[in-house]
Design a protein around this motif. Sequence first.
Motif: not given
Length: 226
Positions: A96-102, A158-167
Amino acid sequence: MLLQIPALLSVTEAARCRALLEQQEWQDGRLTAGHIAQHVKTNQQLPRDNVAAQQVGQLILEKLAQNPLFMSVALPLKVLPPLFNRYAGGTTYGDHIDNAIFTMPHTGDKVRSDVSTTVFLSDADAYEGGELVISDTYGEQRVKLNAGDAIVYPATSLHRVEPVTAGTRIGAFFWTQSLVASNEQRQILYDLDVAIQQVLQADAKSEAGRRLSGVYHNLLRQWSHT
């Protein structure tokens, strides 16, 4: 530009923050996701009005204000209060890409997201997976840092967080509106700032350092928007 900020929080501070946040009631992260993000986001978040989250967020903001590396790379004009996420049991956040305006809480001021920052609060060996994967001109950069470390990168990435499979992976994330909107111009200013500091460390009275400093401030004056 991706830049690591080591020990934004000390190991002890990160552990205390993590212990406090772990006791809170986490919500489905999709509650704060946009229409597109809802299809790729399965993590948990703390609501912005959570008192513990606000306390930890204030500590992070105070540390940022005292950190010369963050100030140099982000050139902050406005910094949104940090939010907090939690990954466990295979949860992830897809590309995803973060929103431009918050919107700034309480004031309603609009904030343009120029710079994204993630602060890792869990030790890297406390969970499996969970890498922050950022795409840039050199390909994919996989980031998994020690507790208390931060990574700063363009919000346009463009970025992502990989699945956390343990912990369990707990972290803070937030956005900064920079004085300089262009990532390329911020990169030039950061490189110039580093060069100036190196010259002045070698010779505090350096004429070259003085001239370079003048160039830096004239470029900042030309490129900044307040």
